[in-house]
Design a protein around this motif. Sequence first.
Motif, PDB file in Angstrom:
ATOM      1  N   ASN A   1     -11.925  10.673   6.495  1.00  0.00           N
ATOM      2  CA  ASN A   1     -11.833   9.314   7.201  1.00  0.00           C
ATOM      3  C   ASN A   1     -12.655   8.453   6.438  1.00  0.00           C
ATOM      4  O   ASN A   1     -12.367   7.227   6.178  1.00  0.00           O
ATOM      5  N   LYS A   2     -14.070   8.946   6.043  1.00  0.00           N
ATOM      6  CA  LYS A   2     -15.158   8.026   5.438  1.00  0.00           C
ATOM      7  C   LYS A   2     -14.532   7.388   4.157  1.00  0.00           C
ATOM      8  O   LYS A   2     -14.591   6.076   3.839  1.00  0.00           O
TER       9      LYS A   2
ATOM     10  N   ILE B   1     -11.123   4.996   4.860  1.00  0.00           N
ATOM     11  CA  ILE B   1     -11.577   3.674   5.704  1.00  0.00           C
ATOM     12  C   ILE B   1     -12.428   2.870   4.440  1.00  0.00           C
ATOM     13  O   ILE B   1     -12.219   1.518   4.834  1.00  0.00           O
ATOM     14  N   SER B   2     -13.078   3.317   3.946  1.00  0.00           N
ATOM     15  CA  SER B   2     -13.767   2.480   2.911  1.00  0.00           C
ATOM     16  C   SER B   2     -12.913   1.876   1.950  1.00  0.00           C
ATOM     17  O   SER B   2     -12.881   0.593   1.690  1.00  0.00           O
ATOM     18  N   LYS B   3     -11.910   2.406   1.307  1.00  0.00           N
ATOM     19  CA  LYS B   3     -10.877   1.981   0.518  1.00  0.00           C
ATOM     20  C   LYS B   3     -10.081   1.152   1.464  1.00  0.00           C
ATOM     21  O   LYS B   3      -9.828  -0.325   0.590  1.00  0.00           O
ATOM     22  N   MET B   4      -9.694   1.105   2.393  1.00  0.00           N
ATOM     23  CA  MET B   4      -8.933   0.175   3.228  1.00  0.00           C
ATOM     24  C   MET B   4      -9.580  -0.918   3.730  1.00  0.00           C
ATOM     25  O   MET B   4      -9.345  -2.193   3.623  1.00  0.00           O
ATOM     26  N   ASN B   5     -10.887  -0.680   3.950  1.00  0.00           N
ATOM     27  CA  ASN B   5     -11.849  -1.844   4.298  1.00  0.00           C
ATOM     28  C   ASN B   5     -11.980  -2.747   3.045  1.00  0.00           C
ATOM     29  O   ASN B   5     -11.686  -4.043   3.256  1.00  0.00           O
ATOM     30  N   ASP B   6     -12.165  -2.274   1.855  1.00  0.00           N
ATOM     31  CA  ASP B   6     -12.326  -3.153   0.645  1.00  0.00           C
ATOM     32  C   ASP B   6     -10.980  -3.650   0.311  1.00  0.00           C
ATOM     33  O   ASP B   6     -10.792  -5.037   0.029  1.00  0.00           O
TER      34      ASP B   6
ATOM     35  N   TYR C   1      -8.693  -4.941   2.815  1.00  0.00           N
ATOM     36  CA  TYR C   1      -8.688  -5.829   3.774  1.00  0.00           C
ATOM     37  C   TYR C   1      -9.482  -7.198   3.407  1.00  0.00           C
ATOM     38  O   TYR C   1      -9.165  -8.395   3.331  1.00  0.00           O
ATOM     39  N   LYS C   2     -10.716  -6.878   2.891  1.00  0.00           N
ATOM     40  CA  LYS C   2     -11.644  -7.814   2.340  1.00  0.00           C
ATOM     41  C   LYS C   2     -10.927  -8.792   1.373  1.00  0.00           C
ATOM     42  O   LYS C   2     -11.111 -10.021   1.070  1.00  0.00           O
ATOM     43  N   ASN C   3     -10.260  -7.914   0.295  1.00  0.00           N
ATOM     44  CA  ASN C   3      -9.876  -8.831  -0.937  1.00  0.00           C
ATOM     45  C   ASN C   3      -8.706  -9.517  -0.543  1.00  0.00           C
ATOM     46  O   ASN C   3      -8.356 -10.382  -1.298  1.00  0.00           O
TER      47      ASN C   3
ATOM     48  N   HIS D   1       0.874  -1.217  -0.041  1.00  0.00           N
ATOM     49  CA  HIS D   1       0.223  -0.213  -0.017  1.00  0.00           C
ATOM     50  C   HIS D   1       0.928   1.266   0.010  1.00  0.00           C
ATOM     51  O   HIS D   1       1.469   1.257   0.920  1.00  0.00           O
TER      52      HIS D   1
END
Length: 263
Positions: free
Chosen positions: A248-249, A252-257, A259-261, A48
């Motif tokens: 933050n929104k 965080i959304s991009k990092m959450n995606d 992590y899921k991948n 990243h």
Amino acid sequence: MSIMSVYQSNLFTVHDALYYLTRVTKHKLNKIFWLLEKILYRRCGYVHFISSYAKKMSLYKSSNNYIIVPNTSHFETFEIDNLYINDNLKKFNSDVIKVFTVRSIEERALINLIVAVAEKLKAKKIEFLIAGKGPLLDFYKIEIKNLGLENISLLGYVSDDDLIQYYKDCDLVLVPAAYGEGFGLPIIEGYLFDKPVISSNVCAIPDVIISDEFLFENTVESIISKLYFAKEQKKCQFRNYYEERFSNKVVISKMNDLYKNLL
């Protein structure tokens, strides 16, 4: 730790590439850092980067297994309108253009340029406050004193609550840099508080700044020109620019995606 660990790192975040920094600072062991960085990337499953510039300056040349997600600001989590007001805080003068800078007081931060600008404008109604600590803090304090400048102050370490107060009170944010700027956090912090930001035309800064019009070359004349230009840009949507790209929104959304991948 990532190099020496028995296990491979699933995700590694790069702010400024190791070999790039040692090369521009002419570190004697920069070739060793080249090897360490190469080994590190071979032991990472995914990388990243916080900016396209950070990726470009790294030794990671693969076109796969990496993502670029910018930084955000933790100041969003503060109750900005209900903060404790420090009465002992050094205040800006009320009748001047208030310029605020947050930098580590070291060579690459070009504090010398801000001092030179302050000296040039000492007869004008403009004031510079600089927050941050570093190896050259005492050096520049002595220089400012010897020059007899009253329109510039080095604040040293400033707490988060007090930083927020300075961001709220200033008219604009100034971010000079010579090298080693993989992102430029004070830039987006300025935008969070809906302030115009001017910064050096180097490193990752052109990718972060709202418009090239707010970039200056690292000369006294260029900075002065942009100071007066930025002061008049009251119609720009600096806070909206932050919300759409660095909030933050969004981050965080991009990092959450991500992590899921990786799961």
